[in-house]
Enzyme design. Sequence first.
Site, short mmCIF file in Angstrom:
data_model
loop_
_atom_site.label_atom_id
_atom_site.label_comp_id
_atom_site.label_asym_id
_atom_site.label_seq_id
_atom_site.Cartn_x
_atom_site.Cartn_y
_atom_site.Cartn_z
N ARG A 214 -10.03 -5.96 20.79
CA ARG A 214 -8.97 -6.83 20.27
C ARG A 214 -7.75 -6.76 21.16
NH1 ARG A 214 -7.44 -5.73 14.13
NH2 ARG A 214 -6.37 -4.10 15.26
N ASN B 193 -1.67 4.92 11.77
CA ASN B 193 -2.89 4.50 11.02
C ASN B 193 -3.05 5.18 9.66
OD1 ASN B 193 -3.49 4.06 14.04
ND2 ASN B 193 -4.92 2.73 12.95
N SER C 221 0.48 -5.53 11.00
CA SER C 221 -0.65 -6.07 11.75
C SER C 221 -0.24 -6.69 13.09
CB SER C 221 -1.44 -7.09 10.92
OG SER C 221 -2.20 -7.94 11.73
N LYS D 112 9.11 -3.32 15.63
CA LYS D 112 9.26 -1.95 15.11
C LYS D 112 10.15 -1.12 16.02
CE LYS D 112 7.32 -2.09 11.24
NZ LYS D 112 7.89 -1.57 10.02
N TYR E 59 4.56 -7.40 17.18
CA TYR E 59 4.78 -6.43 16.10
C TYR E 59 5.44 -5.16 16.65
CZ TYR E 59 3.67 -2.84 12.61
OH TYR E 59 3.74 -1.80 11.72
N PHE F 216 0.83 -1.21 0.00
CA PHE F 216 0.00 0.00 0.00
C PHE F 216 0.87 1.27 0.00
CE2 PHE F 216 -1.92 2.74 3.55
CZ PHE F 216 -2.46 3.67 2.67
N ILE G 19 13.60 -9.81 1.80
CA ILE G 19 14.59 -9.11 2.65
C ILE G 19 15.22 -10.05 3.68
CG2 ILE G 19 13.67 -6.78 2.32
CD1 ILE G 19 12.37 -7.10 5.15
N ASN H 242 -14.59 -3.48 16.78
CA ASN H 242 -14.10 -4.19 17.97
C ASN H 242 -14.20 -3.24 19.15
OD1 ASN H 242 -13.13 -6.47 16.40
ND2 ASN H 242 -11.45 -5.13 15.77
#
Length: 332
Positions: A290, A184, A92, A159, A155, A22, A68, A216
């Site tokens: 979530r 976001n 995600s 990062k 995740y 994206f 990668i 959620n």
Amino acid sequence: MNIKELNLNSRYKILVTGGAGFIGSNLCESLLENGNTVRCLDNFATGKRENIDPLLYNPKFSMLEGDIRNLSECRKACEGIDYVLHQAALGSVPRSIKDPITSNEVNVSGFLNMLVAARDAKVKRFVYAASSSTYGDSENMPKIEDIIGKPLSPYAITKYVNELYADIFSKTYGMETIGLRYFNVFGRKQDPNGAYAAVIPKFVMQLMQHESPVINGDGSFSRDFTYIDNVLEMNIRAMVSENPESVNTVYNVAYGKRTDLNELVGLLKDYLSKFDAEITNLNAVYGPNRQGDVPHSLASIEKAKKLLGYTPQFDLKKGLKEAVTWYWQNLK
Ligand code: NAD
């Protein structure tokens, strides 16, 4: 100032990793429009061929299919490159909770491979996608770059580790790095399908198909939703900044306002009902919260304004109108 005006007296050779995804494919397109030469490295794990198919006709664009996690493929991708814009990763939070090992291999080992390859190829600067998830359980609002909490997911750990490695590579090998903590991001070409789809494209698709959007939690959680063009602006500013104070650090990339999910659904219904009046009658349904989701997220963008001259052109409403029109025209 728009992206065209921002750019660039010189033309560069730029590697976009994750360039079929994206954000990466939007970056490739925008850099090419500005006359740069662009190489894309992607293994199509989540990226799509249709995102880059229109670019393949441009002689200044090349596609390198590779992973990668493979250092020699990273080295090949970095050959002759001026700037790396590293976007490749498995996004995600839920994906990383389900399969932390693969997220770590791609997001940490893959990232380290890219740093090593970029260092050895002597690129001018390594700009990389960091994440607002690094703020973790910090309750500080708005989020300021120096104050972070404990990560809330595998995740988020990956990062944050990216930032630690980039910092060490700057200090140890004198490499120029800039991390961009995206908040976001939404906009054209973001994938609406699959278990790990982001909330805006997911809601848009549900509404276009006359289904109720599924929230959620109770809809009070809020996010600093950031339109893709603001992200493109920040990448280009980070890439070309000549202010020595602006490098070897991280920036929030956001608009600087937060919107809760109930408001978001209201806006989407408004904009989509211009195309299809029946959408006005759909209402959200609510499920459990979530795991790993933070309740609220809001960025301070003062650092990016001060050091990089960031002037985001798209607030949520302006960005949503564009995004909704794109989804209606391309995916309805
Ligand atoms: P995306 O999934 O659309 O793009 C990621 C791209 O990386 C895909 O094209 C995928 O095929 C590629 N990729 C994955 N594993 C790879 C591997 N092993 N080798 C080569 N390529 C690989 O996601 P996106 O939303 O465009 O995200 C881009 C970057 O921004 C990611 O690093 C993500 O963590 C970060 N980010 C995104 C957001 C957001 O809101 N979209 C927020 C914070 C951070």
